[in-house]
Motif scaffolding. Structure first.
Motif, short mmCIF file in Angstrom:
data_model
loop_
_atom_site.label_atom_id
_atom_site.label_comp_id
_atom_site.label_asym_id
_atom_site.label_seq_id
_atom_site.Cartn_x
_atom_site.Cartn_y
_atom_site.Cartn_z
N ALA A 106 -4.11 3.53 4.28
CA ALA A 106 -2.84 4.06 3.75
C ALA A 106 -3.08 5.49 3.29
O ALA A 106 -4.02 5.76 2.54
CB ALA A 106 -2.36 3.20 2.60
N LEU B 86 0.77 4.38 7.31
CA LEU B 86 -0.12 3.22 7.31
C LEU B 86 -0.71 3.10 8.71
O LEU B 86 0.00 2.84 9.69
CB LEU B 86 0.64 1.95 6.94
CG LEU B 86 -0.21 0.69 6.70
CD1 LEU B 86 -1.09 0.88 5.47
CD2 LEU B 86 0.68 -0.55 6.53
N LEU C 59 0.80 -1.22 0.00
CA LEU C 59 0.00 0.00 0.00
C LEU C 59 0.84 1.28 0.00
O LEU C 59 0.28 2.37 0.06
CB LEU C 59 -0.94 0.01 1.21
CG LEU C 59 -2.11 -0.99 1.14
CD1 LEU C 59 -2.82 -1.08 2.48
CD2 LEU C 59 -3.08 -0.59 0.04
N ARG C 60 2.16 1.12 -0.08
CA ARG C 60 3.02 2.30 -0.18
C ARG C 60 3.49 2.46 -1.61
O ARG C 60 4.12 1.57 -2.17
CB ARG C 60 4.25 2.18 0.73
CG ARG C 60 5.11 3.44 0.73
CD ARG C 60 6.47 3.22 1.37
NE ARG C 60 7.22 4.46 1.54
CZ ARG C 60 7.90 5.08 0.57
NH1 ARG C 60 7.89 4.58 -0.66
NH2 ARG C 60 8.56 6.21 0.82
N HIS D 85 4.11 9.12 3.63
CA HIS D 85 3.27 7.92 3.65
C HIS D 85 3.06 7.49 5.09
O HIS D 85 3.99 7.49 5.90
CB HIS D 85 3.94 6.78 2.88
CG HIS D 85 3.19 5.47 3.00
ND1 HIS D 85 2.03 5.22 2.29
CD2 HIS D 85 3.43 4.37 3.76
CE1 HIS D 85 1.60 4.01 2.61
NE2 HIS D 85 2.41 3.49 3.49
N SER E 274 -1.05 8.54 1.49
CA SER E 274 0.18 8.82 0.75
C SER E 274 0.10 10.15 0.03
O SER E 274 -0.95 10.53 -0.50
CB SER E 274 0.44 7.72 -0.29
OG SER E 274 0.48 6.44 0.31
N ASP F 10 8.51 -3.49 7.81
CA ASP F 10 8.43 -2.97 6.45
C ASP F 10 9.67 -3.42 5.69
O ASP F 10 10.81 -3.22 6.15
CB ASP F 10 8.36 -1.44 6.46
CG ASP F 10 7.12 -0.94 7.19
OD1 ASP F 10 6.04 -1.52 6.98
OD2 ASP F 10 7.25 0.02 7.98
#
Length: 327
Positions: A77, A41, A26-27, A39, A79, A52
């Motif tokens: 998420a 989460l 999701l990044r 970013h 970003s 990560d």
């Protein structure tokens, strides 16, 4: 273009979940066409462990585990990405006129051929077979000696024209051949079909997941959560010197100088680096199975209800929407 992406995933379980492990892509990634400025989460309930890492394709992924009883899971998420318009391909660029047959020969197996990392995107993958039915569909676009990029664009246009976009006509697990035969699907299916065509003809191609800034209908406001994830395809063309080295059976010292070119059969758009500045690349892989936004395993006998809400908008506009919604 400065874009903010909110991608919210909610699981509402029909009972309690004792333990769970999840993997999220999701990044967004940093590329020559985009830069991730921020970013975050956010996971509820708070995971017991999280890490990560970077996967084999260069994507950013997050693993987390939940070790306490829970009945819901929310993953959001958030970003902020700076994108730029794709660079036009100059007429004199080394990849511009290379025929698709020459690209195919570059990747044909031969003893002591120089290694090209793009080779891993030639083979069948979980959702995309290599099948003569793909080749038959693609053949009108791939006339003899046609430049590879021109042929790929013609294939993209054929999928866009002859396939029907229809929500809920397929599922995440629908094979590409099934979508081709029924003549309809969604962006994931169109990308898988194009991958199958290219790979069956011997050209390396990869799946790209991401987002696209959409425009609300005239007179209608943008709605929070009304967007969706998107998918398209990248095609690889080696630099001519590398192609010649492979065909001529060089001593293996040649280095790859090729490039990836993006094609979106859903919207009939293409570009060098991305199909446009209104696109955000999230992850790349062989097909959807490599880059699923969320996947995991749970210890429970319960079913669940899944809801996903995606918003892509300029930051100032999104701030106003959230203020108006009271979020």
């Amino acid at each position: 273009m400065l874009l903010r992406i909110l991608h919210r995933t909610e699981y509402d379980y029909q009972g309690s979940v004792d333990m769970a492990q999840h993997m999220a892509h999701l990044r967004p990634v940093d590329t020559p066409s985009q830069r991730v400025l921020a970013h975050e989460l956010r996971i509820t309930p708070e995971p017991a462990a999280r890490s990560d890492t970077t996967d084999v394709f260069g994507n950013q992924r997050s693993f987390f585990s939940l070790q306490s009883i829970h009945s819901t899971l929310t993953v959001e998420a958030d970003s902020l990405v700076q994108t730029q318009a794709p660079q036009p391909l100059p007429e004199g660029a080394p990849w511009h006129g290379m025929s698709w047959e020459r690209v195919r020969e570059h990747f044909r197996y031969r003893a002591q051929a120089p290694f090209d990392a793009a080779s891993e995107f030639l083979f069948a993958s979980p959702h995309v077979a290599r099948d003569d039915r793909f080749a038959a569909f693609a053949r009108p676009a791939f006339a003899s000696d046609r430049p590879a990029l021109v042929a790929a664009r013609a294939l993209m246009e054929r999928i866009h024209t002859e396939m029907t976009y229809e929500s809920e006509s397929t599922e995440v697990s629908t094979p590409a051949l099934q979508a081709l035969e029924q003549g309809k699907g969604v962006c994931q299916d169109f990308a898988h079909i194009m991958l199958g065509c290219l790979r069956t003809l011997g050209l390396p191609a990869r799946y790209v997941s991401g987002y696209l800034l959409t425009r609300p209908p005239p007179g209608k406001p943008r709605l929070i959560g009304a967007d969706a994830s998107h998918a398209w395809v990248s095609v690889y063309v080696p630099a001519p010197a590398d192609a010649d080295a492979a065909v001529d059976g060089d001593d293996g010292t040649a280095t790859s100088g090729g490039a990836w070119f993006d094609f979106d059969p859903t919207n009939n758009r293409c570009g060098w680096g991305s199909p446009g500045e209104d696109y955000v690349t999230l992850a790349i892989g062989r097909d959807f199975a490599d880059v699923s936004p969320m996947r995991g395993v749970i210890q429970s006998g319960a079913g669940h209800k899944l809801s996903v809400a995606v918003t892509v908008a300029p930051p100032d506009e999104l701030d106003l929407l959230q203020a108006g919604a009271g979020t």
